[in-house]
Design a protein around this motif. Structure first.
Motif, PDB file in Angstrom:
ATOM      1  N   LEU A   1     -37.522  33.104 -57.963  1.00 37.17           N
ATOM      2  CA  LEU A   1     -37.862  32.590 -58.775  1.00 37.17           C
ATOM      3  C   LEU A   1     -37.534  31.045 -58.589  1.00 37.17           C
ATOM      4  O   LEU A   1     -35.999  30.459 -57.379  1.00 37.17           O
ATOM      5  N   ILE A   2     -38.000  29.984 -59.075  1.00 32.31           N
ATOM      6  CA  ILE A   2     -37.936  28.734 -58.729  1.00 32.31           C
ATOM      7  C   ILE A   2     -36.605  27.818 -60.515  1.00 32.31           C
ATOM      8  O   ILE A   2     -36.793  28.556 -61.140  1.00 32.31           O
ATOM      9  N   LEU A   3     -35.826  27.643 -59.572  1.00 27.88           N
ATOM     10  CA  LEU A   3     -34.273  27.979 -60.785  1.00 27.88           C
ATOM     11  C   LEU A   3     -33.905  26.108 -60.253  1.00 27.88           C
ATOM     12  O   LEU A   3     -33.947  25.482 -59.332  1.00 27.88           O
TER      13      LEU A   3
ATOM     14  N   GLY B   1     -30.561  26.287 -64.077  1.00 30.51           N
ATOM     15  CA  GLY B   1     -30.418  27.375 -64.905  1.00 30.51           C
ATOM     16  C   GLY B   1     -29.942  26.932 -66.093  1.00 30.51           C
ATOM     17  O   GLY B   1     -28.888  28.751 -67.300  1.00 30.51           O
ATOM     18  N   SER B   2     -30.167  26.482 -67.178  1.00 28.24           N
ATOM     19  CA  SER B   2     -30.042  26.092 -68.748  1.00 28.24           C
ATOM     20  C   SER B   2     -30.786  27.012 -69.456  1.00 28.24           C
ATOM     21  O   SER B   2     -30.212  26.818 -70.979  1.00 28.24           O
ATOM     22  N   ASN B   3     -31.503  28.074 -69.318  1.00 25.31           N
ATOM     23  CA  ASN B   3     -32.753  28.261 -69.750  1.00 25.31           C
ATOM     24  C   ASN B   3     -33.303  29.599 -69.526  1.00 25.31           C
ATOM     25  O   ASN B   3     -33.662  30.127 -70.079  1.00 25.31           O
TER      26      ASN B   3
ATOM     27  N   MET C   1     -41.859  23.105 -68.925  1.00 27.27           N
ATOM     28  CA  MET C   1     -42.831  24.347 -69.221  1.00 27.27           C
ATOM     29  C   MET C   1     -42.004  23.969 -70.166  1.00 27.27           C
ATOM     30  O   MET C   1     -43.080  25.391 -70.665  1.00 27.27           O
ATOM     31  N   GLN C   2     -41.561  24.308 -71.058  1.00 23.51           N
ATOM     32  CA  GLN C   2     -41.290  24.072 -72.175  1.00 23.51           C
ATOM     33  C   GLN C   2     -41.030  23.342 -73.672  1.00 23.51           C
ATOM     34  O   GLN C   2     -40.821  23.499 -74.461  1.00 23.51           O
ATOM     35  N   ASN C   3     -41.522  22.256 -72.392  1.00 23.62           N
ATOM     36  CA  ASN C   3     -41.597  20.743 -73.800  1.00 23.62           C
ATOM     37  C   ASN C   3     -40.593  20.438 -74.323  1.00 23.62           C
ATOM     38  O   ASN C   3     -40.689  20.684 -75.510  1.00 23.62           O
TER      39      ASN C   3
HETATM   40  P1  FAD Z   1     -33.706  26.726 -66.249  1.00 18.83           P
HETATM   41  O1  FAD Z   1     -33.293  27.733 -66.417  1.00 18.83           O
HETATM   42  O2  FAD Z   1     -34.110  26.687 -64.316  1.00 18.83           O
HETATM   43  O3  FAD Z   1     -35.555  26.996 -65.839  1.00 18.83           O
HETATM   44  C1  FAD Z   1     -36.233  27.417 -67.048  1.00 18.83           C
HETATM   45  C2  FAD Z   1     -37.844  27.703 -66.056  1.00 18.83           C
HETATM   46  O4  FAD Z   1     -37.878  27.257 -66.190  1.00 18.83           O
HETATM   47  C3  FAD Z   1     -37.404  29.199 -65.730  1.00 18.83           C
HETATM   48  O5  FAD Z   1     -38.349  30.080 -65.639  1.00 18.83           O
HETATM   49  C4  FAD Z   1     -37.527  28.824 -64.480  1.00 18.83           C
HETATM   50  O6  FAD Z   1     -38.309  29.150 -63.137  1.00 18.83           O
HETATM   51  C5  FAD Z   1     -38.888  27.821 -64.630  1.00 18.83           C
HETATM   52  N1  FAD Z   1     -38.386  26.383 -63.660  1.00 18.83           N
HETATM   53  C6  FAD Z   1     -37.417  25.396 -63.859  1.00 18.83           C
HETATM   54  N2  FAD Z   1     -37.771  24.581 -62.581  1.00 18.83           N
HETATM   55  C7  FAD Z   1     -39.094  24.356 -61.733  1.00 18.83           C
HETATM   56  C8  FAD Z   1     -39.950  24.141 -61.886  1.00 18.83           C
HETATM   57  N3  FAD Z   1     -39.795  22.320 -61.431  1.00 18.83           N
HETATM   58  N4  FAD Z   1     -41.512  24.085 -61.168  1.00 18.83           N
HETATM   59  C9  FAD Z   1     -41.465  25.873 -62.188  1.00 18.83           C
HETATM   60  N5  FAD Z   1     -40.893  26.343 -62.655  1.00 18.83           N
HETATM   61  C10 FAD Z   1     -39.233  25.836 -63.387  1.00 18.83           C
HETATM   62  N6  FAD Z   1     -33.509  22.696 -74.599  1.00 18.83           N
HETATM   63  C11 FAD Z   1     -34.313  22.019 -75.129  1.00 18.83           C
HETATM   64  O7  FAD Z   1     -35.832  22.380 -75.707  1.00 18.83           O
HETATM   65  N7  FAD Z   1     -34.251  21.149 -76.542  1.00 18.83           N
HETATM   66  C12 FAD Z   1     -32.644  21.028 -76.966  1.00 18.83           C
HETATM   67  O8  FAD Z   1     -32.060  20.062 -77.713  1.00 18.83           O
HETATM   68  C13 FAD Z   1     -32.049  21.610 -76.117  1.00 18.83           C
HETATM   69  N8  FAD Z   1     -30.844  21.601 -75.518  1.00 18.83           N
HETATM   70  C14 FAD Z   1     -29.851  23.051 -75.618  1.00 18.83           C
HETATM   71  C15 FAD Z   1     -28.719  23.073 -75.158  1.00 18.83           C
HETATM   72  C16 FAD Z   1     -27.423  23.387 -74.267  1.00 18.83           C
HETATM   73  C17 FAD Z   1     -26.054  23.755 -74.493  1.00 18.83           C
HETATM   74  C18 FAD Z   1     -28.492  24.181 -73.434  1.00 18.83           C
HETATM   75  C19 FAD Z   1     -27.104  24.971 -72.288  1.00 18.83           C
HETATM   76  C20 FAD Z   1     -29.810  24.509 -73.294  1.00 18.83           C
HETATM   77  C21 FAD Z   1     -30.683  23.688 -74.370  1.00 18.83           C
HETATM   78  N9  FAD Z   1     -31.754  23.641 -73.996  1.00 18.83           N
HETATM   79  C22 FAD Z   1     -32.691  22.652 -74.689  1.00 18.83           C
HETATM   80  C23 FAD Z   1     -32.892  24.261 -72.690  1.00 18.83           C
HETATM   81  C24 FAD Z   1     -32.764  24.057 -71.670  1.00 18.83           C
HETATM   82  O9  FAD Z   1     -31.684  22.620 -70.936  1.00 18.83           O
HETATM   83  C25 FAD Z   1     -34.580  23.985 -71.697  1.00 18.83           C
HETATM   84  O10 FAD Z   1     -34.955  24.462 -71.555  1.00 18.83           O
HETATM   85  C26 FAD Z   1     -34.301  22.845 -70.332  1.00 18.83           C
HETATM   86  O11 FAD Z   1     -35.198  22.407 -69.666  1.00 18.83           O
HETATM   87  C27 FAD Z   1     -33.993  23.439 -68.632  1.00 18.83           C
HETATM   88  O12 FAD Z   1     -33.895  23.114 -67.525  1.00 18.83           O
HETATM   89  P2  FAD Z   1     -33.308  23.518 -66.252  1.00 18.83           P
HETATM   90  O13 FAD Z   1     -33.395  22.881 -65.800  1.00 18.83           O
HETATM   91  O14 FAD Z   1     -31.684  24.205 -66.448  1.00 18.83           O
HETATM   92  O15 FAD Z   1     -34.242  24.957 -65.832  1.00 18.83           O
END
Ligand code: FAD
Ligand code: EPU
Length: 342
Positions: free
Chosen positions: A46-48, A51-53, A122-124
């Protein structure tokens, strides 16, 4: 990059779920990543990022690799744009602030989104009228099975609403190492999102700047989205569903207050928050603000599910399925999860 055993993932996911990783390591460059993947090639990984999604519904019986590749570098500029390459392990909002300090336009509407740079394609990620797609130039990613680094252009990524090729065809195949953004040297302000216009009016802004837009977005977000350091959550749990104009017209007859926005393809994007707020676990009770044990539906934003303390991932997941079934029963609309369920 030492591999640790039996590590709690609670500090590494914004839902605050106390799940364990069998193995855990961090990496700061592509060589370290390659070495870790070779050492443990038989294990699920799992690539992290931040951890906010993610929602951990179980212990992770494999190797969790936390991306800590850092760095923000200007790699090119032309008359209109500056091209900035950012390490995937950098914090997204810190990068936004870096741009605002230099008056580079394009990411100010995406202020305060939690998580790291590497997850942004990842999720645009999107908010307040802007999507990552609008500022994306390219990325470099490591192909796990072929052990090589590939470059992806905007077209290659097949971006959609909260979608990219990395969530579909190439799911779990690549590790994003860095992302290059294309930022405007002469910013163009995007205040089209209703809530931004209202907030700008409320605070009586005389002169727009990207800093003002960023502050406005931060105000709006802070007023309704729970801060993960206070209440566990992962932002919107579901996507806003798309339906045809005909279906919308029929729903509107039954539910005149239903909220939907026209899309360029003629369809309607429904506000999932409205649907969830307007049904519930029993007649006369809304999901919004509903709580079962420590799992809940947030009281200010029904699209956000929350962990008040000791909910398990399974508790949150079960609640999400009840909400999904209830929306389907009341409005005949299917909700799709936005959060990655593990
Ligand atoms: P993670 O949760 O660590 O990972 C998400 C996914 O991506 C997992 O499947 C992981 O394996 C993969 N991944 C992560 N990094 C990599 C990498 N380097 N290579 C390959 N795979 C990878 N999202 C929005 O789009 N718009 C918003 O307005 C928004 N608001 C938010 C508000 C709050 C309070 C919270 C908690 C979340 C919000 N989000 C929002 C969701 C989230 O912040 C985004 O999706 C963010 O981009 C996730 O980043 P992360 O590094 O925490 O990803
Ligand atoms: N609404 C309700 N009740 C609610 C919540 C919303 O009726 O409890 C209705 C209201 O009419 C409101 C409308 O829904 O005006 C839209 O609400 P909001 O502006 O809060 O946005 P959203 O559609 O709920 C989306 C994104 C957010 C993003 C905001 C701002 C999705 C799934 N969510 O939420 O992204 O920050 O717009 O652009 O598209 C995320 O992805 O995690 C996320 C938080």
């Amino acid at each position: 990059m030492q591999i640790q055993e039996n590590i709690s993932l609670k500090p590494y996911n914004t839902f605050g779920i106390d799940a364990m990783a069998r193995l855990f390591a961090t990496f700061s460059n592509a060589d370290e990543l390659a070495e870790l993947l070779t050492q443990e090639s038989q294990l699920r990984t799992l690539i992290l990022g931040g951890g906010s999604n993610i929602l951990l519904t179980n212990h992770f019986d494999g190797l969790v690799l936390k991306n800590e590749i850092k760095g923000i570098n200007e790699v090119h500029e032309d008359n209109e744009y500056v091209y900035v390459k950012v390490g995937a392990g950098g914090n997204w909002h810190q990068f936004v602030l870096h741009c605002i300090n230099r008056n580079w336009g394009g990411v100010e509407n995406l202020s305060l989104i939690p998580g790291n740079v590497g997850a942004s394609p990842m999720q645009n990620i999107g908010a307040y009228g802007v999507e990552l797609n609008d500022v994306f130039f390219s990325l470099e990613a490591y192909h796990i099975n072929e052990s090589k680094v590939l470059t992806f252009s905007r077209n290659d990524c097949e971006f959609g609403y909260r979608e990219s090729i990395f969530k579909r065809k190439y799911k779990d195949q690549f590790v994003i190492l860095n992302v290059t953004y294309q930022l405007r040297k002469h910013p163009i302000f995007n205040t089209s999102y209703g809530a931004i216009e209202q907030e700008l009016e409320r605070i009586n802004v005389k002169e727009l700047s990207i800093k003002v837009i960023s502050d406005t977005v931060i105000n709006i977000r802070s007023s309704k989205l729970p801060n993960p350091s206070e209440i566990g959550n992962a932002g919107s749990f579901f996507k806003n569903p798309e339906i045809s104009n005909n279906e919308f017209t029929n729903l509107k007859i039954q539910f005149p207050a239903i909220v939907g926005y026209p899309l360029p393809n003629g369809n309607i994007k429904l506000a999932a928050g409205w649907l969830i707020e307007n049904c519930g676990p029993e007649a006369g009770i809304s999901w919004k603000g509903y709580r079962v044990g420590d799992a809940g539906c947030h009281g200010s934003q029904a699209l956000v599910l929350v962990n008040y303390g000791n909910a398990s991932g399974e508790d949150i997941y079960k609640l999400s399925n009840r909400i999904k079934a209830s929306v389907k029963e009341n409005f005949s609309v299917d909700l799709e999860k936005e959060v990655n369920i593990l």
